[in-house]
Design an enzyme around this catalytic site. Structure first.
Site, PDB file in Angstrom:
ATOM      1  N   LYS A   7      41.256  37.853  46.602  1.00  0.00           N
ATOM      2  CA  LYS A   7      40.919  37.795  45.224  1.00  0.00           C
ATOM      3  C   LYS A   7      39.306  37.997  45.384  1.00  0.00           C
ATOM      4  O   LYS A   7      38.782  37.268  45.999  1.00  0.00           O
ATOM      5  CB  LYS A   7      41.353  36.562  44.817  1.00  0.00           C
ATOM      6  CG  LYS A   7      41.096  36.563  43.175  1.00  0.00           C
ATOM      7  CD  LYS A   7      41.608  35.027  42.576  1.00  0.00           C
ATOM      8  CE  LYS A   7      41.437  35.015  41.004  1.00  0.00           C
ATOM      9  NZ  LYS A   7      42.177  34.002  40.373  1.00  0.00           N
ATOM     10  N   SER A  37      45.047  34.255  36.413  1.00  0.00           N
ATOM     11  CA  SER A  37      44.062  35.312  36.498  1.00  0.00           C
ATOM     12  C   SER A  37      44.027  36.193  37.847  1.00  0.00           C
ATOM     13  O   SER A  37      43.397  37.226  37.912  1.00  0.00           O
ATOM     14  CB  SER A  37      42.742  34.437  36.597  1.00  0.00           C
ATOM     15  OG  SER A  37      42.543  33.833  37.870  1.00  0.00           O
ATOM     16  N   SER A  47      47.123  30.365  37.710  1.00  0.00           N
ATOM     17  CA  SER A  47      46.627  31.640  38.036  1.00  0.00           C
ATOM     18  C   SER A  47      47.330  32.216  39.121  1.00  0.00           C
ATOM     19  O   SER A  47      46.852  33.494  39.558  1.00  0.00           O
ATOM     20  CB  SER A  47      44.955  31.517  38.201  1.00  0.00           C
ATOM     21  OG  SER A  47      44.414  31.508  36.951  1.00  0.00           O
TER      22      SER A  47
END
Lengths: 93, 483
Positions: free
Chosen positions: B73, B148, B172
């Site tokens: 990420k 997210s 997330s």
């Protein structure tokens, strides 16, 4: 949440809102504040605030040098710098 | 040989038997990424990744994950590889160090192929707040992947990589895992180091993993979790092997159903899947117990005070001086701060900074922030009480399946309610995961398993046993021309 409040908190956060977005952001902030306002009616007598789920005390460590100076590496990410300093607009006249 | 949709364990075996080389694996990964339509990646690292693959093939690298391509990420700092956190303000930021989680996964031999797209500073539940464009859900390109960590979830779901890292501040990892039909886990707060993770809300942020099943998640957690003296909230308990207990018998184990979560208000298919999953666990010998958690309904409002407050403080570091975006043509230092921040941050980030500034400002602190910290303790106490009665708690991961891009961007509250079921675990700090368990409107939905503090092994055990007795985790999206 009125225009004046939004202007005050925007300045505290060092943010400038675009004119055409100001109204929408003010409306959004108001609806978020109304949404979280239900907490105010909560009976929290004798409840200690919880800042961190583990409630740990920060660990101590020996006060010793743990890494080498990496000045060049850190300065290299700066938008403007010379060999020793981060450069910003003049602060003192 | 097609590597798409292979699990981490399957790829490991192929490499061990030398049926495929790491170079082939990594090359194929980049080929698949180049034809992908999901916008899952912000930055790729092809040259370095191929060199690392060659090193593995020449026998120079070993480790538990050696030779396996994975994605990081874009919130984790990666040495010499651009790290944007989904924001314009970090468009040109190249960290001089690796996050601990990144370092751990590299030390295990895995190969980072690139950085995945995400909501700006992890603030969002749909990946629509990214400066680098929305990520599209591989099951339906018109829909969001969740957020997210939407890029990581979509990349695994689409079979571009078998595993990816994520972070979870309010859901997330679990919500995008659910919306993309894959498995995702957030360990106990403090289990994984936050060093090198770009901070959003420090008392809630936690790193975790996405994979195609629970067994692979266990393998990844073995490396993601570690004690780190550079993170003062890192837990120093001895690291366990998360694969050791995944095959335990569930006979007599107790699963809690939260009385205050009104499942009957959700759509028929979400309810039916939940009932079906209960029957699978019952067949495995587990019992269901209703647990009352009267304060859990306060989770979303509590979160939307605590998280913005911490965000407004954490994001004050972005001022255009030491790194990140700097505005041009300014006359003085204050203007430099204001213009750099105003031009560098997107609307949702600004909204949250402003809310945080408001709730922390003089005159409002007690009414909002202190009150939210008190209700946070009440929510935590609900979990402590519940876990004195049950082994795990089960709920849907999200209220519905993936929604259309653009359909919830106008009303922030509607977007915030996406995390209704996930937020409370972050406030309490307990581990939780999402596994695929059905479909609604033809799109995947997830089942959430929440565990007691430090009992990641326990939820992984439940998830693995579920997956041995179901086939939802084998379902893959139809990629049409892009496959």
């Amino acid at each position: 949440m009125d225009n004046k409040t939004v202007e005050t908190i925007s300045y505290l956060a060092r943010l400038e809102l675009e004119k055409d977005k100001k109204e929408k952001i003010t409306k959004d902030l108001e609806s978020i504040i109304n949404f979280v306002a239900e907490l105010q009616d909560l009976n929290t007598e004798d409840i200690a605030p919880l800042a961190n789920p583990l409630e740990k005390v920060a660990p101590k460590r020996e006060d010793s040098v743990t890494s080498k100076s990496r000045k060049a590496a850190f300065l290299s990410n700066s938008p403007e710098s010379d060999q020793d300093y981060f450069i910003v607009p003049k602060v003192v006249e | 040989m097609s590597i798409r949709f292979k699990t981490l364990s399957e790829l490991k075996e192929l490499l061990e038997k030398k049926e495929i080389s790491s170079y082939e694996l990594v090359s194929e990964t980049f080929k698949n990424i180049s034809t992908s339509k999901t916008n899952s990646f912000i930055t790729l690292d092809e040259k370095v990744a191929l060199n690392k693959a060659r090193d593995f093939d020449e026998g120079k690298v070993d480790g538990d994950l050696a030779g396996i391509p994975i994605a990081q990420k874009d919130l984790f700092c990666t040495k010499d590889l651009r790290t944007t956190c989904g924001s314009k303000i970090l468009e040109n930021f190249i960290p001089p160090y690796d996050a601990t989680v990144v370092g751990n996964l590299s030390a295990a031999g895995s190969i980072c192929v690139g950085k995945t797209n995400m909501d700006e500073f992890a603030m969002g539940s749909s990946n629509e707040t990214s400066y680098y464009g929305s990520v599209r859900n591989p099951w339906d390109l018109e829909r969001v992947p969740g957020g997210s960590s939407g890029g990581s979830a979509a990349a695994v779901s689409e079979g571009l990589v078998c595993a990816a890292t994520g972070t979870d501040t309010g859901g997330s990892i679990r919500q995008p895992a659910a919306l993309c039909g894959i498995t995702g886990i957030k360990p106990t707060y403090g289990r994984a180091s936050r060093w090198g993770m770009i901070a959003f809300a420090s008392s809630l942020d936690q790193a975790g993993a996405f994979a195609r099943n629970a067994e692979d998640c266990a393998l990844l957690l073995n490396h993601i979790c570690s004690h780190d003296s550079k993170d003062s909230t890192s837990i120093s308990d001895e690291r366990e092997n998360y694969l050791d207990n995944i095959n335990n018998d569930l006979k007599g184990k107790k699963i809690g159903i939260i009385k205050e979560f009104d499942i009957s208000s959700l759509n028929r298919e979400v309810q039916d899947s939940f009932e079906q999953s209960k029957r699978i666990f019952e067949a495995l010998g587990a019992n269901f117990v209703e647990v009352s958690m009267p304060n859990i309904k306060l989770s979303v409002p509590t979160y939307y005070v605590v998280a913005p407050a911490e965000c407004s403080s954490n994001l004050s570091r972005f001022d255009g001086v030491k790194y990140g975006y700097r505005a041009k043509d300014v006359d003085n230092l204050e203007e430099l701060y204001i213009k750099s921040r105003s031009e560098g941050f997107g609307d949702e980030v600004k909204r949250r900074i402003l809310i945080g500034t408001y709730v922390l400002s003089a005159g409002f602190y007690d009414a909002y922030y202190k009150k939210a910290q008190q209700s946070r303790r009440m929510i935590k106490n609900d979990f402590v009480n519940a876990f004195s009665e049950v082994d795990v708690i089960m709920s849907p991961s999200s209220p519905s399946s993936a929604f259309k891009i653009g359909s919830k961007t106008e009303d922030p509250i509607e977007m915030y309610l996406e995390d209704l079921f996930t937020i409370s675990s972050n406030l309490a700090g307990v581990p939780a995961m999402s596994i695929p368990h059905g479909f609604s409107d033809g799109l995947p939905i997830g089942l959430q398993l929440i565990g007691n503090y430090l009992e990641e092994s326990n939820i992984l055990n439940f998830a693995h046993q579920y997956q041995k007795n179901s086939d939802w985790h084998f379902k893959t999206p139809d990629l049409g021309e892009s496959s």
